[in-house]
Scaffold this active site. Structure first.
Site, mmCIF file in Angstrom:
data_model
loop_
_atom_site.group_PDB
_atom_site.id
_atom_site.type_symbol
_atom_site.label_atom_id
_atom_site.label_comp_id
_atom_site.label_asym_id
_atom_site.label_seq_id
_atom_site.Cartn_x
_atom_site.Cartn_y
_atom_site.Cartn_z
ATOM 1 N N LYS A 206 0.816 -1.344 -0.271
ATOM 2 C CA LYS A 206 0.300 0.291 0.405
ATOM 3 C C LYS A 206 0.469 0.954 -0.303
ATOM 4 O O LYS A 206 1.423 1.903 1.036
ATOM 5 C CB LYS A 206 -0.704 0.315 0.831
ATOM 6 C CG LYS A 206 -1.968 1.408 1.063
ATOM 7 C CD LYS A 206 -1.619 2.385 1.952
ATOM 8 C CE LYS A 206 -1.982 3.157 2.262
ATOM 9 N NZ LYS A 206 -1.443 4.377 1.336
ATOM 10 N N GLU A 281 9.996 1.211 11.395
ATOM 11 C CA GLU A 281 10.241 1.884 10.332
ATOM 12 C C GLU A 281 10.239 3.919 10.498
ATOM 13 O O GLU A 281 9.125 3.823 9.918
ATOM 14 C CB GLU A 281 10.372 1.935 9.198
ATOM 15 C CG GLU A 281 11.263 0.795 9.466
ATOM 16 C CD GLU A 281 12.850 0.533 10.170
ATOM 17 O OE1 GLU A 281 13.429 1.142 9.937
ATOM 18 O OE2 GLU A 281 12.772 -0.825 10.202
ATOM 19 N N GLU A 412 10.141 16.474 14.499
ATOM 20 C CA GLU A 412 10.563 15.657 13.288
ATOM 21 C C GLU A 412 9.802 16.549 12.607
ATOM 22 O O GLU A 412 9.053 18.001 12.801
ATOM 23 C CB GLU A 412 9.871 14.452 12.866
ATOM 24 C CG GLU A 412 10.842 13.828 11.611
ATOM 25 C CD GLU A 412 9.930 12.768 11.544
ATOM 26 O OE1 GLU A 412 8.924 12.727 11.316
ATOM 27 O OE2 GLU A 412 10.842 12.165 10.801
HETATM 28 P P1 NAD Z 1 2.481 8.315 7.590
HETATM 29 O O1 NAD Z 1 2.705 7.826 8.534
HETATM 30 O O2 NAD Z 1 1.343 9.272 7.297
HETATM 31 O O3 NAD Z 1 1.663 7.167 6.328
HETATM 32 C C1 NAD Z 1 2.605 6.703 6.133
HETATM 33 C C2 NAD Z 1 1.771 5.175 4.796
HETATM 34 O O4 NAD Z 1 0.959 5.398 6.628
HETATM 35 C C3 NAD Z 1 0.841 5.832 4.183
HETATM 36 O O5 NAD Z 1 0.827 5.069 2.782
HETATM 37 C C4 NAD Z 1 -0.152 6.639 5.086
HETATM 38 O O6 NAD Z 1 -1.212 6.388 3.349
HETATM 39 C C5 NAD Z 1 0.031 4.916 6.039
HETATM 40 N N1 NAD Z 1 -1.385 5.416 6.610
HETATM 41 C C6 NAD Z 1 -2.244 6.720 6.993
HETATM 42 N N2 NAD Z 1 -2.670 6.338 7.988
HETATM 43 C C7 NAD Z 1 -2.923 4.999 8.514
HETATM 44 C C8 NAD Z 1 -3.417 4.081 9.161
HETATM 45 N N3 NAD Z 1 -4.323 4.580 10.172
HETATM 46 N N4 NAD Z 1 -3.672 3.099 9.305
HETATM 47 C C9 NAD Z 1 -2.651 2.780 8.331
HETATM 48 N N5 NAD Z 1 -1.767 3.526 7.644
HETATM 49 C C10 NAD Z 1 -2.040 3.946 7.703
HETATM 50 O O7 NAD Z 1 3.889 9.290 7.281
HETATM 51 P P2 NAD Z 1 4.660 9.696 5.586
HETATM 52 O O8 NAD Z 1 4.412 11.060 6.307
HETATM 53 O O9 NAD Z 1 4.254 9.245 4.488
HETATM 54 O O10 NAD Z 1 6.153 9.702 6.119
HETATM 55 C C11 NAD Z 1 6.632 10.709 6.273
HETATM 56 C C12 NAD Z 1 7.584 10.241 7.652
HETATM 57 O O11 NAD Z 1 7.810 8.540 7.384
HETATM 58 C C13 NAD Z 1 8.158 10.540 8.553
HETATM 59 O O12 NAD Z 1 8.354 10.907 9.901
HETATM 60 C C14 NAD Z 1 9.152 9.528 8.714
HETATM 61 O O13 NAD Z 1 10.349 9.974 9.736
HETATM 62 C C15 NAD Z 1 8.561 8.374 8.348
HETATM 63 N N6 NAD Z 1 10.647 7.899 7.084
HETATM 64 C C16 NAD Z 1 10.238 6.815 8.320
HETATM 65 C C17 NAD Z 1 11.468 5.844 8.093
HETATM 66 C C18 NAD Z 1 12.727 4.635 8.272
HETATM 67 O O14 NAD Z 1 13.222 3.927 7.147
HETATM 68 N N7 NAD Z 1 12.684 4.977 9.794
HETATM 69 C C19 NAD Z 1 11.421 5.893 6.148
HETATM 70 C C20 NAD Z 1 11.243 7.221 5.138
HETATM 71 C C21 NAD Z 1 10.423 7.864 6.339
#
Ligand code: NAD
Length: 508
Positions: A206, A281, A412
């Site tokens: 997804k 992650e 962040e």
């Molecule tokens: P996000 O948490 O908003 O979304 C990530 C994914 O989760 C998306 O596909 C989103 O549709 C889905 N999602 C959102 N709400 C959900 C729910 N309630 N249940 C299940 N899935 C849901 O994150 P983002 O804004 O897309 O990405 C940025 C974040 O990702 C930052 O905090 C960044 O640090 C983190 N990140 C971490 C790593 C790592 O390896 N640690 C790598 C890249 C990004």
């Protein structure tokens, strides 16, 4: 002031036939059970170019019913042994083929990623897509090396004349939901799909709703490589609907999630129904520590890259700079100079060094964080400007003289914003660096071998780079201490995330 190009549509059409053909196809759809489908409803989401606001494509907004279909397809594939019973060497061949197809289509994929996400073409072309191919190659190699152990237990109550013969086997965990963020789409898909496929799992991917185009294109390449129907399913849609449905689905065995810490907590809650396995992650607030004796040319360039690469939308971005007092002013001057010289513009223009943030919504959040830093007393050394048709461009920003309790230091930002503070001695900087709820990564810049290792051993982060930052390889585990996550991706141990261990204990 950063160098800002005119943000318009001129000269930003994709050059590859592949990207043009993909964008022209109106029927971007999902992959479920080997079939391309728009799903059960007519709902569509729109992909737009975050630099210009230009419409790129639409793709399905999946329903919970579509999620059920995808999980059923993955389950059927798994139960039939269509992927997990394929001999490991053949699985490896198919995974290697995916890597070759990524290489073959690298220019097209880089263009699609730039249009959909905003990043400069070179970031996708030279770093992320080769990195994605490298993940498939590395874990293709792992597919043939999944092994249990033979064990000699000390059980002494077996019947007379018998002995105990014990061993472990490794089995795929089953059906995996891979949920990914928008910052570096293709490499995120690869970091989950490659170890899962090596282990023999069936996956539902997804992608983030902001950036789903390359997931769909990758799906086409995966089919072309010969992955059987149902082994990889791609479901597009909203996180709170589709992601949440996957996280709570009783027939999903494991969730592999990358995204924000807040969503990570929601995933944990949703996953508890059937106690599915979860790897997380999550976010970061990674310190960059410069000691007085650092090689300053390397350190300043490295610190700039650590925060400005991909406009700071990197989980391990070096977002907190700590420079020792004798070099602090010099380092800030040099960083301000680098930030001020950076060329911002559309990612498809070759001279662009920094593109827009992924969306107007995210840029508004980053701009609000900068404002909050200034209100709390940080001084602006450079940047802070927002511009572009959607106000998605934010110039490289240095917030100097920050205190440890400021929101910009604790939370962040996920944008091109570096907080900067000085320190006097090593103990002080270790405390400052560790004073975070995150623990993803850090870097230490010094010519002193012993100082580097002494500091490294005391940092509570999953990765420490010495005299570098943002060095990635599929062989290097990545993941977080504290609220930066659970488990590790990349490296040999990552395949274990997708395996169960079965202990066999026989009296023979
Ligand atoms: P996000 O948490 O908003 O979304 C990530 C994914 O989760 C998306 O596909 C989103 O549709 C889905 N999602 C959102 N709400 C959900 C729910 N309630 N249940 C299940 N899935 C849901 O994150 P983002 O804004 O897309 O990405 C940025 C974040 O990702 C930052 O905090 C960044 O640090 C983190 N990140 C971490 C790593 C790592 O390896 N640690 C790598 C890249 C990004």
């Amino acid at each position: 002031m950063a160098l800002i190009q005119k943000i318009d549509r001129s000269g930003v059409e994709p050059r590859t036939d592949g990207a043009r053909a993909f964008l022209k196809r109106a029927d971007k759809s999902m992959l479920i059970g080997g079939e391309w489908t728009n799903g059960r409803s007519a709902r569509r989401l729109e992909s737009i170019d975050p630099a210009t606001g230009q419409h790129l494509a639409t793709f399905p907004q999946a329903t919970v019913g579509d999620v059920n279909d995808a999980v059923a397809a993955a389950r059927a594939c798994h139960e039939a042994g269509a992927w997990c019973s394929v001999v490991p060497a053949r699985r490896a061949e198919i995974m290697w083929k995916i890597a070759e197809l990524l290489d073959l289509h690298i220019d097209e994929l880089a263009e699609l990623e730039t249009l959909d996400q905003g990043k400069p073409l070179a970031v996708g072309r030279w770093a992320e897509i080769p990195g994605a191919a490298a993940q498939f190659r590395y874990f293709a190699g792992m597919a043939t090396k999944i092994e249990g152990r033979t064990i000699t237990p000390s059980i002494d109550y077996q019947p007379e004349g018998k002995r105990v013969h014990a061993y472990t086997t490794k089995e795929p965990v089953g059906v995996v939901a891979a949920i990914t963020p928008w910052n570096s789409p293709l490499i995120m898909y690869a970091m989950k799909l490659a170890p899962a496929l090596a282990a023999g799992c069936s996956v539902i991917l997804k992608p983030a709703e902001e950036t789903s185009l390359t997931a769909i294109r990758l799906g086409e390449l995966i089919v072309e490589a010969g992955v059987p129907a149902g082994a990889v399913n791609i479901v597009t849609g909203l996180g709170e609907e589709v992601g949440a449905a996957l996280a709570r689905h009783p027939d999903v065995d494991k969730v592999a999630f990358t995204g924000s810490t807040e969503t990570g907590r929601a995933i944990l809650d949703a996953a508890k129904g059937n106690l599915k396995k979860v790897t997380l992650e999550l976010g970061g607030k990674s310190p960059v520590i410069l000691l007085n004796d650092a090689n300053l040319d390397l350190a300043v360039a490295g610190a700039a890259n650590a925060i400005f690469f991909n406009a700071g939308q990197v989980c391990v971005a070096g977002s907190r700079l700590y420079a020792q007092d004798a070099i602090y002013d010099y380092v800030l001057d040099r960083l301000a100079e680098i930030g001020g010289r950076m060329v911002l513009g559309h990612g498809l223009k070759p001279e662009t060094e920094m593109g827009p943030l992924v969306s107007a919504q995210h840029a508004t959040r980053v701009a609000a964080m900068i404002k909050s830093g200034l209100e709390e007393g940080a001084s602006l050394r450079t940047g802070g400007d927002t511009f572009g048709p959607l106000e998605t461009f934010i110039s490289p920003t240095l917030l100097a003289d920050v205190g440890p309790d400021m929101k910009v230091v604790r939370e962040e930002i996920f944008g091109p914003v570096l907080t900067c503070a000085s320190f006097q001695d090593v103990d002080e900087v270790i405390d400052l660096a560790n004073a975070s709820s995150y623990g993803l990564a850090a870097s230490v810049w010094t010519e002193s071998l012993s100082a580097a290792h002494l500091i490294t051993s005391q940092l509570r982060t999953g990765t420490v780079w010495i005299n570098s930052h943002l060095m990635f390889d599929p062989s290097l585990p990545i993941g977080g201490y504290k609220q930066s996550g659970w488990g590790r991706e990349s490296g040999q141990m990552a395949v274990e995330n997708y395996l169960e261990t079965k202990t066999v204990c026989a009296v023979v």
